[in-house]
Design an enzyme around this catalytic site. Structure first.
Site, PDB file in Angstrom:
ATOM      1  N   GLU A 196     107.335   6.776  65.453  1.00 36.91           N
ATOM      2  CA  GLU A 196     106.376   7.783  65.911  1.00 36.91           C
ATOM      3  C   GLU A 196     107.024   8.787  66.860  1.00 36.91           C
ATOM      4  O   GLU A 196     106.697   8.838  68.056  1.00 36.91           O
ATOM      5  CB  GLU A 196     105.160   7.112  66.540  1.00 36.91           C
ATOM      6  CG  GLU A 196     104.392   6.265  65.531  1.00 36.91           C
ATOM      7  CD  GLU A 196     103.058   5.746  66.044  1.00 36.91           C
ATOM      8  OE1 GLU A 196     102.766   5.894  67.257  1.00 36.91           O
ATOM      9  OE2 GLU A 196     102.302   5.186  65.233  1.00 36.91           O
ATOM     10  N   GLU A 208     103.817   1.550  58.616  1.00 40.54           N
ATOM     11  CA  GLU A 208     102.955   0.915  59.611  1.00 40.54           C
ATOM     12  C   GLU A 208     101.525   1.366  59.451  1.00 40.54           C
ATOM     13  O   GLU A 208     101.254   2.554  59.247  1.00 40.54           O
ATOM     14  CB  GLU A 208     103.412   1.244  61.042  1.00 40.54           C
ATOM     15  CG  GLU A 208     102.547   0.563  62.111  1.00 40.54           C
ATOM     16  CD  GLU A 208     102.766   1.146  63.493  1.00 40.54           C
ATOM     17  OE1 GLU A 208     103.930   1.358  63.880  1.00 40.54           O
ATOM     18  OE2 GLU A 208     101.762   1.417  64.183  1.00 40.54           O
TER      19      GLU A 208
END
Length: 287
Positions: free
Chosen positions: A46, A141
């Site tokens: 991220e 994810e």
């Protein structure tokens, strides 16, 4: 090594790009020495989210430089074949992946793009595939959780995550997390996800299965490695994806997100059958 000297947020200082690349090399080599081959790595989890602990912001231009000038060459010099995946974030900022894929200096080291599905639409992954069909896509994810007091949201989990990802060219689906304790831990105290369930919850010697367990089971029990996705159609509130397995079987996963039962026909090579899914349920069919 970071601009804010903290484990949370900040950016990697350019003078440490070489050291960071060397860390990846050493990590992969040492894991291999322990009998654990690493198939693929992402450069930064991220990279546009500074709120995780740990976390590090890495904008597209920075990741592009790091891969093209440091990580890719370091892997090449060390003879490492571990795949490099870029981005590893939501499909709501496609310019991140596209800008790196269009740069030959970095793209030549990249196997593909990793996505999460906390923001944006899974269909955007198809846009990346259309632009660069020779590069792979991965779903790396997604948290799927539910409350013990509520009905198991299996239909939404299967439809919005597993079917959505695989219909949009993802070669895999990875969920958060395999196992957790009753408090969804352990996790970091400053920025960890306190509401992210594991597929199972471990409470002493007691094991309970959560929605992620059942959602994955619709695929993992029937779609072995080596399977390929084949064309299939969907209907309103009936999401579907189909696979051809290595042994020649067809596997069809369907999710009924309606709040009422739905009857539908499945047709394959001139043969067909009629089936029904209860409200907000999922089913897997194999033949």
């Amino acid at each position: 090594m970071k601009t804010n000297d903290r484990v949370k947020g900040g950016e990697l200082k350019p003078e440490y790009y070489g050291a960071y690349a060397a860390y990846f090399v050493k990590y992969i080599e040492q894991m291999k020495a322990e009998g654990i081959p690493i198939a693929a790595v992402t450069v930064q989890n991220e990279p546009l989210n500074p709120k995780n602990t740990p976390s590090m912001v890495m904008f597209a231009a920075e990741e592009n430089t790091f891969i093209g000038e440091y990580l890719g060459p370091a892997f090449q010099r060390a003879g490492i074949t571990t795949k490099i995946l870029l981005y590893d974030h939501n499909p709501d900022v496609l310019s991140y992946a596209l800008s790196i894929l269009e740069d030959p200096a970095a793209s030549k080291y990249v196997d593909g793009t990793a996505f999460h599905l906390y923001g944006g639409q899974a269909s955007a992954m198809t846009d990346v595939h259309a632009a660069y069909p020779n590069k792979n896509l991965y779903m790396t994810e997604q948290s799927i959780s539910s409350s013990p007091e509520d009905p198991l949201p299996i239909a939404a989990a299967v439809s919005d995550v597993l079917i959505a990802a695989t219909r949009n060219w993802s070669r895999n689906v990875l969920l958060w997390n395999l196992a957790a304790d009753p408090n969804n831990g352990p996790h970091t105290n400053d920025g960890g996800c306190t509401g992210c369930q594991g597929a199972i919850t471990l409470n002493g010697n007691h094991v309970s299965k959560n929605v992620a367990y059942y959602a994955v089971a619709h695929f993992s029990q029937f779609v072995p490695p080596g399977s390929v996705r084949v064309g299939s159609t969907e209907q309103e509130q009936l999401a579907a994806v189909a696979f051809l397995t290595p042994d020649g079987r067809i596997v069809l996963v369907v999710s009924n997100t309606a709040n009422f039962p739905k009857t539908f026909n499945v047709k394959y090579h001139g043969l067909w059958f009629t089936t029904m899914l209860p409200a907000e349920s999922a089913g897997t069919y194999a033949w």
